[in-house]
Design an enzyme around this catalytic site. Structure first.
Site, short mmCIF file in Angstrom:
data_model
loop_
_atom_site.label_atom_id
_atom_site.label_comp_id
_atom_site.label_asym_id
_atom_site.label_seq_id
_atom_site.Cartn_x
_atom_site.Cartn_y
_atom_site.Cartn_z
N ARG A 1 0.83 -1.22 0.00
CA ARG A 1 0.00 0.00 0.00
C ARG A 1 0.87 1.27 0.00
O ARG A 1 0.54 2.27 0.63
CB ARG A 1 -0.93 0.04 1.23
CG ARG A 1 -1.80 -1.17 1.40
CD ARG A 1 -2.98 -1.19 0.44
NE ARG A 1 -3.91 -2.22 0.81
CZ ARG A 1 -3.84 -3.48 0.35
NH1 ARG A 1 -2.91 -3.84 -0.52
NH2 ARG A 1 -4.74 -4.37 0.75
N SER B 1 -10.46 0.50 3.74
CA SER B 1 -9.64 0.31 4.95
C SER B 1 -9.06 1.66 5.36
O SER B 1 -8.39 2.29 4.55
CB SER B 1 -8.48 -0.64 4.68
OG SER B 1 -8.95 -1.81 4.08
N GLU C 1 -4.10 4.59 6.00
CA GLU C 1 -3.97 4.30 4.57
C GLU C 1 -4.60 5.45 3.76
O GLU C 1 -4.13 5.80 2.68
CB GLU C 1 -4.67 2.97 4.25
CG GLU C 1 -4.60 2.60 2.79
CD GLU C 1 -5.24 1.24 2.51
OE1 GLU C 1 -4.88 0.25 3.15
OE2 GLU C 1 -6.12 1.21 1.62
P1 FAD Z 1 -8.72 9.27 -4.89
O1 FAD Z 1 -9.36 8.96 -3.59
O2 FAD Z 1 -9.38 10.29 -5.75
O3 FAD Z 1 -7.21 9.70 -4.63
C1 FAD Z 1 -6.38 8.95 -3.76
C2 FAD Z 1 -5.00 9.62 -3.70
O4 FAD Z 1 -4.39 9.57 -4.99
C3 FAD Z 1 -5.08 11.12 -3.36
O5 FAD Z 1 -3.93 11.44 -2.62
C4 FAD Z 1 -5.05 11.81 -4.72
O6 FAD Z 1 -4.50 13.11 -4.67
C5 FAD Z 1 -4.13 10.88 -5.51
N1 FAD Z 1 -4.41 10.80 -6.94
C6 FAD Z 1 -5.56 10.37 -7.52
N2 FAD Z 1 -5.42 10.36 -8.87
C7 FAD Z 1 -4.18 10.81 -9.13
C8 FAD Z 1 -3.45 11.03 -10.34
N3 FAD Z 1 -3.97 10.79 -11.55
N4 FAD Z 1 -2.18 11.51 -10.24
C9 FAD Z 1 -1.62 11.76 -9.03
N5 FAD Z 1 -2.27 11.58 -7.86
C10 FAD Z 1 -3.53 11.10 -7.91
N6 FAD Z 1 -7.87 -0.03 -2.08
C11 FAD Z 1 -7.12 -1.15 -2.29
O7 FAD Z 1 -5.90 -1.03 -2.50
N7 FAD Z 1 -7.68 -2.38 -2.27
C12 FAD Z 1 -9.00 -2.58 -2.06
O8 FAD Z 1 -9.47 -3.71 -2.05
C13 FAD Z 1 -9.82 -1.44 -1.82
N8 FAD Z 1 -11.13 -1.57 -1.55
C14 FAD Z 1 -11.90 -0.47 -1.29
C15 FAD Z 1 -13.26 -0.64 -0.99
C16 FAD Z 1 -14.05 0.46 -0.72
C17 FAD Z 1 -15.52 0.26 -0.40
C18 FAD Z 1 -13.51 1.77 -0.79
C19 FAD Z 1 -14.37 2.97 -0.56
C20 FAD Z 1 -12.15 1.94 -1.07
C21 FAD Z 1 -11.33 0.82 -1.32
N9 FAD Z 1 -9.97 0.96 -1.60
C22 FAD Z 1 -9.20 -0.16 -1.85
C23 FAD Z 1 -9.34 2.28 -1.62
C24 FAD Z 1 -9.47 3.01 -2.98
O9 FAD Z 1 -10.54 2.50 -3.72
C25 FAD Z 1 -8.19 2.88 -3.81
O10 FAD Z 1 -7.11 3.40 -3.12
C26 FAD Z 1 -8.32 3.60 -5.16
O11 FAD Z 1 -7.18 3.36 -5.95
C27 FAD Z 1 -8.53 5.11 -5.02
O12 FAD Z 1 -8.86 5.62 -6.30
P2 FAD Z 1 -9.54 7.03 -6.47
O13 FAD Z 1 -9.55 7.37 -7.91
O14 FAD Z 1 -10.84 7.07 -5.77
O15 FAD Z 1 -8.47 7.94 -5.72
P1 NAP Z 2 -10.12 -10.59 5.08
O1 NAP Z 2 -10.23 -11.56 3.95
O2 NAP Z 2 -11.15 -10.64 6.17
O3 NAP Z 2 -8.67 -10.68 5.71
C1 NAP Z 2 -8.28 -9.82 6.77
C2 NAP Z 2 -6.86 -9.39 6.55
O4 NAP Z 2 -6.02 -10.53 6.63
C3 NAP Z 2 -6.67 -8.75 5.21
O5 NAP Z 2 -6.47 -7.41 5.41
C4 NAP Z 2 -5.50 -9.48 4.59
O6 NAP Z 2 -4.39 -8.64 4.32
C5 NAP Z 2 -5.10 -10.55 5.57
N1 NAP Z 2 -5.19 -11.86 4.87
C6 NAP Z 2 -6.26 -12.69 4.82
N2 NAP Z 2 -5.94 -13.82 4.13
C7 NAP Z 2 -4.67 -13.68 3.73
C8 NAP Z 2 -3.78 -14.49 3.00
N3 NAP Z 2 -4.13 -15.69 2.54
N4 NAP Z 2 -2.54 -14.02 2.76
C9 NAP Z 2 -2.17 -12.82 3.20
N5 NAP Z 2 -2.97 -12.00 3.90
C10 NAP Z 2 -4.20 -12.41 4.19
O7 NAP Z 2 -10.11 -9.08 4.51
P2 NAP Z 2 -11.26 -8.20 3.91
O8 NAP Z 2 -11.40 -6.98 4.73
O9 NAP Z 2 -12.49 -9.00 3.59
O10 NAP Z 2 -10.58 -7.74 2.53
C11 NAP Z 2 -10.34 -8.67 1.52
C12 NAP Z 2 -9.27 -8.15 0.59
O11 NAP Z 2 -9.69 -6.92 0.00
C13 NAP Z 2 -7.95 -7.86 1.30
O12 NAP Z 2 -6.88 -8.18 0.46
C14 NAP Z 2 -8.01 -6.37 1.54
O13 NAP Z 2 -6.72 -5.78 1.57
C15 NAP Z 2 -8.80 -5.88 0.34
N6 NAP Z 2 -9.54 -4.68 0.71
C16 NAP Z 2 -8.84 -3.52 0.78
C17 NAP Z 2 -9.49 -2.34 1.12
C18 NAP Z 2 -8.73 -1.04 1.14
O14 NAP Z 2 -9.35 -0.01 1.23
N7 NAP Z 2 -7.44 -1.07 1.06
C19 NAP Z 2 -10.85 -2.34 1.41
C20 NAP Z 2 -11.51 -3.55 1.35
C21 NAP Z 2 -10.86 -4.73 1.00
P3 NAP Z 2 -4.27 -7.75 2.98
O15 NAP Z 2 -5.13 -6.57 3.23
O16 NAP Z 2 -2.84 -7.43 2.97
O17 NAP Z 2 -4.72 -8.56 1.81
#
Ligand code: FAD
Ligand code: NAP
Length: 333
Positions: free
Chosen positions: A157, A233, A329
């Site tokens: 991340r 998250s 994050e």
């Molecule tokens: P924004 O929120 O608009 O921007 C995020 C950051 O990036 C800000 O700092 C912004 O200034 C910068 N930015 C945006 N676009 C650009 C650009 N073109 N150039 C330079 N800087 C830029 N993330 C995960 O990694 N894994 C997940 O599974 C995941 N699940 C999610 C589930 C939900 C329900 C929600 C609400 C979020 C989740 N996220 C997850 C977080 C988010 O969706 C990601 O980080 C996504 O990439 C953000 O995209 P955005 O366009 O909305 O970015």
């Molecule tokens: P989950 O499956 O309930 O698992 C909880 C946490 O345990 C996760 O954060 C994951 O880390 C870790 N994990 C579980 N199984 C794993 C494996 N086999 N190997 C390594 N790590 C493991 O999590 P969840 O909330 O439902 O999310 C599912 C996936 O979607 C995750 O990968 C999570 O990162 C992603 N997600 C991300 C966001 C975001 O905003 N960043 C939001 C929703 C979901 P990791 O997070 O490192 O995978």
């Protein structure tokens, strides 16, 4: 200048204001805006942003879209994707074209230009697994710049765009390498994927099956920001030493952990927060989601300050209870 509302530009749905909002409809617009606007805030889909107050800055919303195949080999298809393209639409495009690599990243909200920011990841796959390079534009000069995968310093991340290049460049397009179906190995390591496939009696899953299963899991577990305003998250999962894990296990016998290397493990922040008693708790209209404590939901707070304050209470409590500092994050402005 009349202040403009940010309400529809953040999935926390806080109604703060900024000085002005401009939109890119093309890569050329992006260059023009990068040259003329001083210290802009860049917004894609606003799904990883928390505005804590009104901001005295101009906002650029990245809207220019497009997916272009730039090279094919027997094994791979290289695509260039414009920053304003919706990420999940790209995943669906890949599936329609029988290309593997990003199916585990199904249903992540936001746009493709933001994907490198935190090296988006889910279900055992990260953007860096398919990433080749990106083109960005320097804020201030409008100069174009190509950064290859190794330049982006992708981590868990993390990337250079959250560090050294924060607020210095705007990502214009990304190049990814997807794998043709017959050469692609599905990533089913994340336990729950296999369990779901077994439930559905799918013996030989396709790229689309993996995506469908992940979409199903995500829909059942994660709060839809339209109903429960959130940014996914709120915190990263902390990486701690194996020594620290051992000492925590004497109090928390069932603490889950995932091996990173010989000396360190990743601990789910959601588990720490849940076990500290925060799941579903609400203060001043802000709470953790009832099914996943890692997600902070804005139920009725009018200001992002209240969300930030709530998140700090959780950070302090986790530090006190486990001696672990959990990092945000979400990007705070
Ligand atoms: P924004 O929120 O608009 O921007 C995020 C950051 O990036 C800000 O700092 C912004 O200034 C910068 N930015 C945006 N676009 C650009 C650009 N073109 N150039 C330079 N800087 C830029 N993330 C995960 O990694 N894994 C997940 O599974 C995941 N699940 C999610 C589930 C939900 C329900 C929600 C609400 C979020 C989740 N996220 C997850 C977080 C988010 O969706 C990601 O980080 C996504 O990439 C953000 O995209 P955005 O366009 O909305 O970015
Ligand atoms: P989950 O499956 O309930 O698992 C909880 C946490 O345990 C996760 O954060 C994951 O880390 C870790 N994990 C579980 N199984 C794993 C494996 N086999 N190997 C390594 N790590 C493991 O999590 P969840 O909330 O439902 O999310 C599912 C996936 O979607 C995750 O990968 C999570 O990162 C992603 N997600 C991300 C966001 C975001 O905003 N960043 C939001 C929703 C979901 P990791 O997070 O490192 O995978």
């Amino acid at each position: 200048m009349v202040p403009r509302s940010l309400l529809n530009l953040n999935t926390f749905r806080v109604d703060h204001s900024c000085r002005s909002i401009s939109y890119t409809n093309s890569s050329n617009d992006l260059v023009d805006l990068a040259k003329t606007i001083n210290k802009p805030i860049i917004v894609g889909g606003g799904s990883n942003i928390l505005f804590v107050d009104d901001v005295d800055r101009d906002v650029i919303v990245i809207n220019h879209e497009g997916i272009e195949v730039i090279k094919t080999t027997n094994k791979y298809v290289y695509i260039r994707v414009q920053a304003g393209t919706n990420w999940h639409q790209l995943v669906l495009w890949a599936i329609e074209n029988d290309l593997g690599g990003i199916e585990n990243l199904s249903l992540i909200p936001g746009k493709c230009g933001a994907a490198p920011m935190q090296n988006i990841g889910a279900y055992g796959v990260e953007l860096k697994n398919v990433f080749v390079e990106l083109e960005c534009v320097k804020i201030g000069t409008g100069e174009r710049w190509v950064l290859h995968k190794e330049d982006c310093l992708f981590g868990y991340r993390e990337s250079i765009f959250k560090g050294e290049l924060k607020d210095k460049v705007i990502i214009d397009n990304i190049t990814l390498r997807l794998t043709t179906n017959s050469n692609h190995t599905l990533n089913r390591d994340y336990g729950i994927i296999n369990d779901k496939l077994d439930d559905l009696k799918v013996k030989k899953p396709t790229i689309k099956d993996i995506s469908d299963v992940i979409i199903d899991i995500r829909k059942s577990k994660l709060p839809d920001p339209k109903e429960y305003p959130n940014a996914g998250s709120f915190f990263k999962n902390p990486i701690i030493s194996t020594v620290k894990l051992k000492s925590l296990k004497s109090t928390y016998k069932y603490i889950p952990s995932y091996v990173i290397d010989n000396d360190s493990v990743k601990v789910p922040a959601g588990w720490l927060i849940d076990k500290a008693g925060w799941k579903g708790k609400q203060i001043n209209g802000v709470g953790t989601y009832k099914h996943q404590a890692l997600v902070i939901v804005n139920h009725s707070a009018r200001s992002g300050k209240e969300i930030l304050e709530f998140s700090k209470l959780i950070q302090d409590d986790v530090l006190e209870k486990y001696g672990i500092k959990i990092e945000r994050e979400v990007n705070v402005y």
